[in-house]
Motif scaffolding. Structure first.
Motif, PDB file in Angstrom:
ATOM      1  N   ARG A 225       0.831  -1.201   0.000  1.00 24.75           N
ATOM      2  CA  ARG A 225       0.000   0.000   0.000  1.00 24.75           C
ATOM      3  C   ARG A 225       0.869   1.257   0.000  1.00 24.75           C
ATOM      4  O   ARG A 225       0.531   2.263  -0.628  1.00 24.75           O
ATOM      5  CB  ARG A 225      -0.941  -0.008   1.206  1.00 24.75           C
ATOM      6  N   TYR A 226       2.005   1.200   0.681  1.00 22.50           N
ATOM      7  CA  TYR A 226       2.902   2.356   0.696  1.00 22.50           C
ATOM      8  C   TYR A 226       3.392   2.673  -0.719  1.00 22.50           C
ATOM      9  O   TYR A 226       3.447   3.836  -1.118  1.00 22.50           O
ATOM     10  CB  TYR A 226       4.080   2.080   1.629  1.00 22.50           C
ATOM     11  N   ARG A 227       3.722   1.642  -1.488  1.00 19.70           N
ATOM     12  CA  ARG A 227       4.132   1.893  -2.876  1.00 19.70           C
ATOM     13  C   ARG A 227       2.980   2.536  -3.672  1.00 19.70           C
ATOM     14  O   ARG A 227       3.200   3.430  -4.493  1.00 19.70           O
ATOM     15  CB  ARG A 227       4.560   0.577  -3.554  1.00 19.70           C
ATOM     16  N   GLN A 228       1.759   2.091  -3.407  1.00 17.34           N
ATOM     17  CA  GLN A 228       0.599   2.676  -4.080  1.00 17.34           C
ATOM     18  C   GLN A 228       0.405   4.140  -3.666  1.00 17.34           C
ATOM     19  O   GLN A 228       0.016   4.977  -4.483  1.00 17.34           O
ATOM     20  CB  GLN A 228      -0.650   1.862  -3.756  1.00 17.34           C
ATOM     21  N   VAL A 229       0.690   4.436  -2.411  1.00 22.87           N
ATOM     22  CA  VAL A 229       0.587   5.816  -1.920  1.00 22.87           C
ATOM     23  C   VAL A 229       1.614   6.702  -2.623  1.00 22.87           C
ATOM     24  O   VAL A 229       1.301   7.831  -3.032  1.00 22.87           O
ATOM     25  CB  VAL A 229       0.776   5.856  -0.390  1.00 22.87           C
ATOM     26  N   ILE A 230       2.831   6.205  -2.753  1.00 25.30           N
ATOM     27  CA  ILE A 230       3.864   6.987  -3.439  1.00 25.30           C
ATOM     28  C   ILE A 230       3.470   7.219  -4.898  1.00 25.30           C
ATOM     29  O   ILE A 230       3.653   8.320  -5.445  1.00 25.30           O
ATOM     30  CB  ILE A 230       5.232   6.293  -3.335  1.00 25.30           C
ATOM     31  N   ASN A 231       2.903   6.195  -5.540  1.00 20.17           N
ATOM     32  CA  ASN A 231       2.425   6.366  -6.915  1.00 20.17           C
ATOM     33  C   ASN A 231       1.320   7.426  -6.977  1.00 20.17           C
ATOM     34  O   ASN A 231       1.307   8.278  -7.884  1.00 20.17           O
ATOM     35  CB  ASN A 231       1.893   5.041  -7.454  1.00 20.17           C
ATOM     36  N   ALA A 232       0.399   7.388  -5.994  1.00 16.68           N
ATOM     37  CA  ALA A 232      -0.672   8.388  -5.953  1.00 16.68           C
ATOM     38  C   ALA A 232      -0.103   9.788  -5.750  1.00 16.68           C
ATOM     39  O   ALA A 232      -0.590  10.763  -6.343  1.00 16.68           O
ATOM     40  CB  ALA A 232      -1.653   8.050  -4.823  1.00 16.68           C
ATOM     41  N   PHE A 233       0.943   9.886  -4.930  1.00 15.73           N
ATOM     42  CA  PHE A 233       1.605  11.176  -4.704  1.00 15.73           C
ATOM     43  C   PHE A 233       2.218  11.707  -5.989  1.00 15.73           C
ATOM     44  O   PHE A 233       2.001  12.876  -6.369  1.00 15.73           O
ATOM     45  CB  PHE A 233       2.685  11.002  -3.632  1.00 15.73           C
ATOM     46  N   MET A 234       2.962  10.870  -6.684  1.00 13.28           N
ATOM     47  CA  MET A 234       3.611  11.333  -7.908  1.00 13.28           C
ATOM     48  C   MET A 234       2.579  11.650  -8.992  1.00 13.28           C
ATOM     49  O   MET A 234       2.730  12.628  -9.732  1.00 13.28           O
ATOM     50  CB  MET A 234       4.624  10.296  -8.391  1.00 13.28           C
ATOM     51  N   THR A 235       1.531  10.841  -9.068  1.00 14.36           N
ATOM     52  CA  THR A 235       0.451  11.125 -10.019  1.00 14.36           C
ATOM     53  C   THR A 235      -0.170  12.490  -9.715  1.00 14.36           C
ATOM     54  O   THR A 235      -0.445  13.283 -10.631  1.00 14.36           O
ATOM     55  CB  THR A 235      -0.625  10.033  -9.954  1.00 14.36           C
ATOM     56  N   GLY A 236      -0.392  12.751  -8.440  1.00 12.39           N
ATOM     57  CA  GLY A 236      -0.961  14.033  -8.038  1.00 12.39           C
ATOM     58  C   GLY A 236      -0.075  15.206  -8.412  1.00 12.39           C
ATOM     59  O   GLY A 236      -0.562  16.240  -8.891  1.00 12.39           O
ATOM     60  N   LEU A 237       1.232  15.045  -8.205  1.00 15.51           N
ATOM     61  CA  LEU A 237       2.149  16.130  -8.562  1.00 15.51           C
ATOM     62  C   LEU A 237       2.237  16.326 -10.076  1.00 15.51           C
ATOM     63  O   LEU A 237       2.343  17.463 -10.558  1.00 15.51           O
ATOM     64  CB  LEU A 237       3.539  15.851  -7.990  1.00 15.51           C
ATOM     65  N   GLU A 238       2.189  15.227 -10.804  1.00 12.18           N
ATOM     66  CA  GLU A 238       2.199  15.351 -12.273  1.00 12.18           C
ATOM     67  C   GLU A 238       0.965  16.124 -12.739  1.00 12.18           C
ATOM     68  O   GLU A 238       1.058  16.993 -13.629  1.00 12.18           O
ATOM     69  CB  GLU A 238       2.258  13.964 -12.905  1.00 12.18           C
ATOM     70  N   LYS A 239      -0.176  15.853 -12.136  1.00 12.27           N
ATOM     71  CA  LYS A 239      -1.400  16.596 -12.477  1.00 12.27           C
ATOM     72  C   LYS A 239      -1.318  18.040 -12.012  1.00 12.27           C
ATOM     73  O   LYS A 239      -1.771  18.960 -12.707  1.00 12.27           O
ATOM     74  CB  LYS A 239      -2.616  15.904 -11.860  1.00 12.27           C
ATOM     75  N   ALA A 240      -0.728  18.246 -10.826  1.00 10.43           N
ATOM     76  CA  ALA A 240      -0.588  19.606 -10.302  1.00 10.43           C
ATOM     77  C   ALA A 240       0.287  20.448 -11.236  1.00 10.43           C
ATOM     78  O   ALA A 240      -0.009  21.623 -11.498  1.00 10.43           O
ATOM     79  CB  ALA A 240       0.016  19.567  -8.906  1.00 10.43           C
ATOM     80  N   LYS A 241       1.344  19.826 -11.735  1.00  7.83           N
ATOM     81  CA  LYS A 241       2.226  20.528 -12.681  1.00  7.83           C
ATOM     82  C   LYS A 241       1.458  20.901 -13.941  1.00  7.83           C
ATOM     83  O   LYS A 241       1.538  22.040 -14.438  1.00  7.83           O
ATOM     84  CB  LYS A 241       3.427  19.640 -13.024  1.00  7.83           C
ATOM     85  N   ALA A 242       0.676  19.945 -14.435  1.00  3.05           N
ATOM     86  CA  ALA A 242      -0.131  20.212 -15.635  1.00  3.05           C
ATOM     87  C   ALA A 242      -1.170  21.296 -15.378  1.00  3.05           C
ATOM     88  O   ALA A 242      -1.539  22.053 -16.284  1.00  3.05           O
ATOM     89  CB  ALA A 242      -0.818  18.930 -16.098  1.00  3.05           C
TER      90      ALA A 242
END
Length: 375
Positions: free
Chosen positions: A171-188
């Motif tokens: 689940r921690y790996r999934q959380v990190i993926n969710a974090f990076m996905t969120g930042l990629e969207k935030a950048k966009a």
């Protein structure tokens, strides 16, 4: 003479207090912890707010005012909790400024009853963020399957997030993926990534509580010899995951755009088994760029007699894996353990929230009665 809490800070551990109340804000005790014991942030949860609001008379005046306005219990709890968090954010503002927003953070959790509802969690996160209206607030979102998308979308809106109730490495790996996905969207979406902060709250002591119960049931000498060690092993392997994921090419692209790593946060660090050292989950989890959020009892124990010997995490991964393998060899099912812990953790928070609502509703009714008599 360097205190143990100063030594922790020097070793790269940010000390946050796992508690908040109106009394702490008004009597100067929280300010004293900042000045004397290296506290640089605060976390809250439904249980903490229930204890704060139902203990003493610190909220009587606000409750009376809300009762006079005809506020319902949902609004009353929202107003009380966000007011405390906003005031704590002001208290920690100098710390936030000095650390570029890395520390000086104050966390407030979304209504735990929404943990299985992605859209409602996102809406609640935005509502809390707008109400507190402080740049150093963290919105806490549980790491349920439904919470993963909510984490990404909240970050994508430029809101800093504390991801809570993480028990498993998967689940921690999934959380990190969710974090990076969120930042990629935030950048966009045009957000400044350097202004978005996040921690991932990995729970420690509850892992030992559940696994030790199972080892006791097995009852062999081999099983008993493994007690009290799984919490540290699991958290240390989480730090290995952190090192791997945040040295990836994917994160490098985000870092080049100003992003900061999502730091691991050690939660549930109060020792529940009295036979274990009371600073075990502090001194045993020292590593660069982590947060340890402590109940005051653990903070005081650490300040009084914690032995900080430097990094106690990196270089321990083979031993930690061997410990989990030994547990599996005895029939302790890791996946079942973490599933039980997530379910129990959410149930406890929901129960605390419901108790908070019930007790606040009673306090509002009493305030209305007193007001009517006074009139």
């Amino acid at each position: 003479m360097t205190t143990p809490t100063q030594a922790l800070s020097d070793a790269g551990v940010s000390i946050w207090l796992d508690d908040l109340s109106r009394a702490r804000l008004t009597d100067g005790s929280l300010k004293a912890l900042i000045e004397e014991k290296n506290v640089v942030g605060v976390t809250t949860n439904p249980t903490i707010f229930h204890l704060a609001i139902t203990k003493g008379h610190g909220y009587d005046a606000t409750l009376a005012s809300l009762a006079a306005e005809g506020a319902d219990v949902e609004r009353a709890v929202f107003e009380l909790t966000t007011a405390d968090v906003a005031d704590a954010c002001d208290l920690f503002a100098p710390v936030a400024e000095a650390t570029g927003g890395v520390d000086g953070r104050v966390s407030i959790e979304v209504d735990p009853r929404l943990a299985w509802d992605t859209a409602a969690t996102i809406a609640e996160a935005k509502k809390l963020h707008a109400k507190v209206a402080k740049s150093n607030v963290h919105i806490k979102i549980p790491a349920t399957v439904e919470g993963l998308e909510a984490i990404s979308e909240t970050l994508a809106s430029g809101i800093s997030v504390n991801v809570t109730l993480i028990f498993s490495l998967e689940r921690y790996r999934q959380v990190i993926n969710a974090f990076m996905t969120g930042l990629e969207k935030a950048k966009a979406n045009g957000h400044d990534l350097s202004q978005i902060h996040s921690v991932a709250s990995f729970f420690v002591s509850r892992v030992d509580t559940e696994i030790d119960k199972r080892l006791e049931k097995i009852g062999t000498d081999e099983a008993k010899a493994l007690k009290g060690k799984a919490g540290l092993a699991n958290a240390r392997l989480a730090y290995q995951v952190y090192e791997e994921e945040f040295s990836s090419e994917r994160f490098k692209l985000l870092a080049d755009a100003g992003a900061r790593p999502q730091r691991p946060l050690w939660a549930s660090t109060g020792v529940k088994d009295p036979s274990l050292p009371d600073t075990l989950y502090v001194t045993g989890l020292v590593a660069p760029d982590v947060v340890n959020t402590m109940p005051e009892k653990t903070l005081e124990a650490t300040f009084d007699h914690g032995e900080v010997t430097g990094d106690t995490v990196t270089g321990t991964y083979a031993e930690a894996n061997a410990h989990l393998d030994a547990l599996a060899g005895l029939g302790v099912d890791y996946n079942d353990v973490v599933a039980v812990l997530e379910s129990e953790g959410l149930d406890k928070f929901v129960a605390s929230w419901n108790e908070l609502l019930a007790d606040t509703e009673g306090a509002l009714a009493s305030a209305k009665t007193a007001d009517a008599k006074g009139a």
